[in-house]
Design a protein around this motif. Structure first.
Motif, PDB file in Angstrom:
ATOM      1  N   LEU A 192      44.827  44.096  45.007  1.00 22.03           N
ATOM      2  CA  LEU A 192      44.836  45.557  44.758  1.00 22.03           C
ATOM      3  C   LEU A 192      45.643  45.958  43.534  1.00 22.03           C
ATOM      4  O   LEU A 192      45.231  47.007  43.009  1.00 22.03           O
ATOM      5  N   ILE A 193      46.676  45.034  42.899  1.00 23.71           N
ATOM      6  CA  ILE A 193      47.640  45.490  41.863  1.00 23.71           C
ATOM      7  C   ILE A 193      46.978  45.089  40.751  1.00 23.71           C
ATOM      8  O   ILE A 193      46.683  45.827  39.711  1.00 23.71           O
ATOM      9  N   LYS A 194      45.927  44.128  40.872  1.00 20.77           N
ATOM     10  CA  LYS A 194      45.232  43.492  39.649  1.00 20.77           C
ATOM     11  C   LYS A 194      44.145  44.476  39.234  1.00 20.77           C
ATOM     12  O   LYS A 194      43.917  44.644  37.996  1.00 20.77           O
ATOM     13  N   MET A 195      43.653  45.387  40.243  1.00 25.37           N
ATOM     14  CA  MET A 195      42.163  46.138  39.727  1.00 25.37           C
ATOM     15  C   MET A 195      42.816  47.312  38.936  1.00 25.37           C
ATOM     16  O   MET A 195      41.869  47.551  37.892  1.00 25.37           O
ATOM     17  N   ALA A 220      40.405  46.278  29.939  1.00 23.82           N
ATOM     18  CA  ALA A 220      39.521  46.985  30.576  1.00 23.82           C
ATOM     19  C   ALA A 220      38.175  46.146  30.939  1.00 23.82           C
ATOM     20  O   ALA A 220      37.801  46.388  32.113  1.00 23.82           O
ATOM     21  N   GLY A 221      37.777  45.363  30.244  1.00 26.77           N
ATOM     22  CA  GLY A 221      36.624  44.580  30.338  1.00 26.77           C
ATOM     23  C   GLY A 221      36.486  43.579  31.311  1.00 26.77           C
ATOM     24  O   GLY A 221      35.700  43.251  31.926  1.00 26.77           O
ATOM     25  N   ILE A 222      37.809  42.724  31.313  1.00 28.21           N
ATOM     26  CA  ILE A 222      37.820  41.461  32.193  1.00 28.21           C
ATOM     27  C   ILE A 222      38.985  41.371  33.142  1.00 28.21           C
ATOM     28  O   ILE A 222      38.843  40.897  34.168  1.00 28.21           O
ATOM     29  N   MET A 223      40.150  41.686  32.397  1.00 30.02           N
ATOM     30  CA  MET A 223      41.400  41.612  33.525  1.00 30.02           C
ATOM     31  C   MET A 223      41.162  42.408  34.795  1.00 30.02           C
ATOM     32  O   MET A 223      41.508  41.869  35.909  1.00 30.02           O
ATOM     33  N   LEU A 224      40.798  43.514  34.702  1.00 32.03           N
ATOM     34  CA  LEU A 224      40.483  44.327  35.833  1.00 32.03           C
ATOM     35  C   LEU A 224      39.453  43.643  36.887  1.00 32.03           C
ATOM     36  O   LEU A 224      39.484  43.966  38.187  1.00 32.03           O
TER      37      LEU A 224
END
Length: 439
Positions: A192-195, A220-224
């Motif tokens: 939930l924090i990572k998104m 924005a592209g991969i980490m989320l």
């Protein structure tokens, strides 16, 4: 799959053998070649054979690895002259290896390990090549939020291994080992924090604003998407308790997404607006995953891919304006249609793709996600209507503020758009159009 990993290891050695002037071109061509090789593996025989002790691949991880390689290739294209280019590329390749291995890990502990390792190169990227003095604060925010939430998840994985002596993702599916509310909360909290969702989102806009354009693209592209992918895997381990308590998180995230979409209307920083719009999309995607339906899973995966490409292109467009106006304020970035009308077309296409208008890939994903949420509870229809409406409103406001109006009067010398930048946005756009035809 090992071909990709071996190529990445080989490219680590080449950093110290290639001249800095040729490094950008070499790695860009190498990653595009890697993308083409990997894309040819898309057949059923490939997925049935690629299950080993350490790594495996299904359609979820395949498309996310494909997205990782594509966004990383475009990140190199977005680079101009940077200081310490060899150190930057070393950090970049370590990040790429950790992200690919996160999506391909079959063991929950290996997934957790690479999930955390990928944060270190991102932190170095923000602190080392960020543009403002607040970048250290942004990096500490990101690190503290992620580490605070991830430690309980590691302890729970250890306790599962102590019970059954195994952490294999395939074997643990539907065993329902998690029957404790606290374990359920701690496992979901890291993702939930990572998104991130509303209330855990404070690190994301700060990290986006302080990061260079390549850092914003990777965030924005991969980490989320790491949060969405992790939730997609972990929900199958605790299916029974998820059916009991998921309604709390779904309600919280959808109300939070609606509030964030209202917050987007008052933003004057372009990067901040795109970052907050990512939170709105991720809250909808996470809610659809929590319904545990096939519509929600497929729609969430398509949303991860489409949002990754679309938000990455928006950050590139924002950076193009910033390099010329030297400001990200919507009050100063006015009248761009008079100066660069051809770029206004790309602004228009990416804004309507981000607001999920037909025939964009975001539209297909949102139809599937809204369908899964309404099948889960018809009360959510009203919230979906409000969120979709404000999504259109703030993207229309964003586009019209930048491209219409009176040009900033103190703008004396304006550098026009380079061919490299046109190609960068065009490759974002053509990949979205190609994916529409596939899906």
């Amino acid at each position: 799959m090992m071909i990709i990993i071996v190529m990445m290891m080989f490219s680590l050695l080449m950093i110290f053998l290639i001249n800095n002037t040729l490094m950008n071109m070499y790695y860009q061509n190498l990653f595009f070649l890697k993308f083409l090789i990997f894309m040819m593996y898309n057949n059923i025989l490939f997925f049935s054979l690629k299950i080993t002790y350490m790594i495996f691949m299904d359609y979820y991880s395949f498309y996310l690895v494909l997205l990782t390689i594509w966004i990383m290739s475009l990140m190199i294209m977005s680079l101009t002259k940077l200081k310490f280019m060899s150190i930057y590329m070393l950090n970049f390749i370590i990040m790429m290896i950790s992200l690919i291995l996160t999506f391909m890990s079959i063991n929950y502990f290996m997934f957790y390990f690479f999930f955390e390792v990928s944060m270190i190169p991102t932190l170095i990227l923000i602190i080392g090549w960020g543009g403002q003095f607040e970048r250290i604060e942004a990096g500490v925010y990101m690190l503290m939020y992620t580490l605070f939430a991830s430690l309980p998840m590691m302890i729970i994985f250890f306790s599962i291994y102590y019970k059954i002596n195994m952490l294999n993702m395939i074997f643990l599916n539907n065993l329902n080992l998690i029957n404790n509310v606290y374990m359920y909360i701690y496992l979901l909290l890291a993702f939930l924090i990572k998104m991130p969702i509303f209330f855990f989102h404070l690190w994301l806009p700060k990290a986006h604003v302080e990061a260079p354009v390549s850092g914003s693209m990777i965030l924005a592209g991969i980490m989320l998407k790491l949060g969405g992918y992790g939730m997609l895997r972990i929900l199958l381990v605790m299916e029974e308790i998820s059916l009991m308590y998921n309604y709390i998180i779904i309600s919280f995230s959808l109300i939070g997404g609606t509030l964030i979409s209202l917050l987007c209307l008052k933003q004057i920083d372009m990067k901040m607006l795109v970052a907050y719009s990512s939170i709105v999309h991720m809250s909808l995607m996470m809610s659809s995953l929590l319904t545990l339906s096939s519509w929600g899973y497929i729609g969430g995966t398509i949303m991860m891919i489409s949002h990754g490409i679309c938000s990455s292109s928006l950050f590139c467009l924002v950076n193009m304006n910033y390099e010329r106006i030297l400001s990200r304020s919507l009050y100063l970035n006015k009248g761009m249609m008079n100066l660069i009308p051809s770029l206004s077309l790309f602004w228009f296409i990416m804004c309507i793709f981000n607001m999920a208008s037909p025939p964009s890939l975001n539209l297909f994903s949102e139809i599937m996600m809204i369908n899964s949420l309404i099948m889960w509870s018809q009360i959510l229809l009203f919230v979906m209507m409000i969120m979709s409406f404000f999504n259109v409103v703030y993207m229309m406001l964003f586009y019209s503020s930048i491209n219409h109006g009176i040009i900033y009067k103190s703008l004396n010398n304006f550098i026009f758009i380079f061919l490299r930048e046109y190609l960068l946005i065009y490759l974002h756009m053509i990949s979205l159009v190609y994916l529409i035809m596939i899906f």
